[in-house]
Design an enzyme around this catalytic site. Structure first.
Site, PDB file in Angstrom:
ATOM      1  N   ASN A   1       0.862  -1.189   0.000  1.00 12.19           N
ATOM      2  CA  ASN A   1       0.000   0.000   0.000  1.00 12.19           C
ATOM      3  C   ASN A   1       0.895   1.235   0.000  1.00 12.19           C
ATOM      4  O   ASN A   1       2.033   1.185   0.468  1.00 12.19           O
ATOM      5  CB  ASN A   1      -0.880   0.010   1.256  1.00 12.19           C
ATOM      6  CG  ASN A   1      -1.828   1.193   1.288  1.00 12.19           C
ATOM      7  OD1 ASN A   1      -2.460   1.533   0.282  1.00 12.19           O
ATOM      8  ND2 ASN A   1      -1.930   1.853   2.432  1.00 12.19           N
TER       9      ASN A   1
ATOM     10  N   HIS B   1       0.886   5.106   1.522  1.00  9.84           N
ATOM     11  CA  HIS B   1       0.186   5.990   2.458  1.00  9.84           C
ATOM     12  C   HIS B   1       0.822   7.376   2.371  1.00  9.84           C
ATOM     13  O   HIS B   1       2.052   7.492   2.399  1.00  9.84           O
ATOM     14  CB  HIS B   1       0.290   5.439   3.885  1.00  9.84           C
ATOM     15  CG  HIS B   1      -0.458   6.277   4.866  1.00  9.84           C
ATOM     16  ND1 HIS B   1      -1.841   6.322   4.904  1.00  9.84           N
ATOM     17  CD2 HIS B   1      -0.029   7.140   5.822  1.00  9.84           C
ATOM     18  CE1 HIS B   1      -2.217   7.169   5.842  1.00  9.84           C
ATOM     19  NE2 HIS B   1      -1.146   7.679   6.416  1.00  9.84           N
TER      20      HIS B   1
ATOM     21  N   SER C   1       4.839   6.763   2.438  1.00  8.56           N
ATOM     22  CA  SER C   1       5.389   5.467   2.846  1.00  8.56           C
ATOM     23  C   SER C   1       4.777   4.363   1.992  1.00  8.56           C
ATOM     24  O   SER C   1       3.557   4.334   1.806  1.00  8.56           O
ATOM     25  CB  SER C   1       5.035   5.147   4.303  1.00  8.56           C
ATOM     26  OG  SER C   1       5.360   6.216   5.168  1.00  8.56           O
TER      27      SER C   1
ATOM     28  N   ASP D   1      -2.498   0.344   8.016  1.00  7.16           N
ATOM     29  CA  ASP D   1      -1.244   1.114   7.906  1.00  7.16           C
ATOM     30  C   ASP D   1      -0.156   0.643   8.880  1.00  7.16           C
ATOM     31  O   ASP D   1       0.751   1.419   9.218  1.00  7.16           O
ATOM     32  CB  ASP D   1      -1.486   2.623   8.141  1.00  7.16           C
ATOM     33  CG  ASP D   1      -2.370   3.255   7.076  1.00  7.16           C
ATOM     34  OD1 ASP D   1      -2.434   2.722   5.964  1.00  7.16           O
ATOM     35  OD2 ASP D   1      -3.003   4.285   7.379  1.00  7.16           O
TER      36      ASP D   1
HETATM   37  C1  GRF Z   1      -2.826   8.626  -2.655  1.00  2.00           C
HETATM   38  O1  GRF Z   1      -2.627   9.819  -1.945  1.00  2.00           O
HETATM   39  C2  GRF Z   1      -2.372   7.464  -1.816  1.00  2.00           C
HETATM   40  O2  GRF Z   1      -1.289   7.757  -1.010  1.00  2.00           O
HETATM   41  C3  GRF Z   1      -3.580   7.166  -0.991  1.00  2.00           C
HETATM   42  O3  GRF Z   1      -4.683   7.420  -1.829  1.00  2.00           O
HETATM   43  C4  GRF Z   1      -4.317   8.341  -2.846  1.00  2.00           C
HETATM   44  C5  GRF Z   1      -4.616   7.685  -4.161  1.00  2.00           C
HETATM   45  O4  GRF Z   1      -4.447   8.544  -5.254  1.00  2.00           O
HETATM   46  N1  GRF Z   1      -3.529   5.822  -0.462  1.00  2.00           N
HETATM   47  P1  GRF Z   1      -4.490   7.969  -6.740  1.00  2.00           P
HETATM   48  O5  GRF Z   1      -5.851   7.286  -6.910  1.00  2.00           O
HETATM   49  O6  GRF Z   1      -3.345   7.023  -6.914  1.00  2.00           O
HETATM   50  O7  GRF Z   1      -4.376   9.181  -7.615  1.00  2.00           O
END
Ligand code: GRF
Length: 208
Positions: A108, A110, A142, A151
């Site tokens: 993931n 974050h 991260s 997370d």
């Molecule tokens: C990103 O900020 C990511 O860190 C979070 O959700 C957002 C997704 O954006 N988990 P995208 O759909 O990749 O533009």
């Protein structure tokens, strides 16, 4: 050839960064085998179609329980013989049933420096607003392996981003994406594809 499945809910800019890195040869020996969204409104689906990647929509409310939703996702990924699952802005929490199939094979991204400003309730602009309200001077992003606790899995890569005095949640979100997220997510996938990541307890050892 590493087969990657990507779960999305929104705009899909991280998905796009990974598509580009595979196309440019930055991530060798990998392909995205399927993109799964939990909403048919996710623009990420358009990005996948543009790139010729198979897509699937699996909606939580069509299943009687979270566990059955998890199993449907896992079955779809397994039908594409996926080796690595990427959560890329996927706005649903996966339960233990999902991880039995993909232990240490789910990542993931974050938009903060875990463990700060992470965990339940920290998503989207809320993360950046909380960071600015706290008065932080530095933030970042991260990439981590996903476990059932939100997370909290082993951290793979982090990158810091300076906060500006006039930042808004929106401007900070944009800079964290541009300066950190779109760089470290493809890098984490590249390292995985090359077999350079080893999880030992909470530590992710990177074979240089
Ligand atoms: C990103 O900020 C990511 O860190 C979070 O959700 C957002 C997704 O954006 N988990 P995208 O759909 O990749 O533009």
């Amino acid at each position: 050839m590493l087969r990657v499945g990507v779960l999305v809910s929104g705009g899909g800019t991280n998905l796009q960064a990974i598509i580009n890195a595979i196309d440019n040869g930055v991530i060798p020996e990998a392909q995205i085998s399927v993109v799964i969204a939990n909403s048919d409104m996710a623009f990420a689906l358009e990005r996948a179609k543009q790139a010729g990647i198979p897509t699937k929509v699996i909606v939580r409310k069509n299943f009687p329980s979270p566990a059955e939703f998890d199993i449907a996702l896992a079955n779809e990924l397994r039908s594409h013989t996926v080796d690595l699952v990427l959560l890329a802005g996927f706005m649903a929490i996966l339960g233990p049933d999902f991880f039995t199939h993909f232990e240490n094979r789910v990542m993931n991204i974050h938009p903060a420096l875990i463990p700060a400003f992470s965990g339940p309730g920290y998503y989207g602009l809320k993360v950046h607003k909380a960071i600015l309200d706290y008065g932080c001077k530095v933030t970042g992003a991260s990439v981590h392996f996903v476990t059932p606790e939100v997370d909290a899995g082993p951290v793979i890569i982090q990158k810091s981003v300076q906060i500006h005095q006039d930042d808004t949640p929106e401007s900070l979100q944009k800079r964290v994406m541009e300066e950190a997220e779109w760089k470290i997510y493809p890098e984490a996938v590249r390292l995985f594809a090359l077999g350079k990541l080893q999880v030992v307890g909470r530590q992710v050892i990177i074979d240089k």
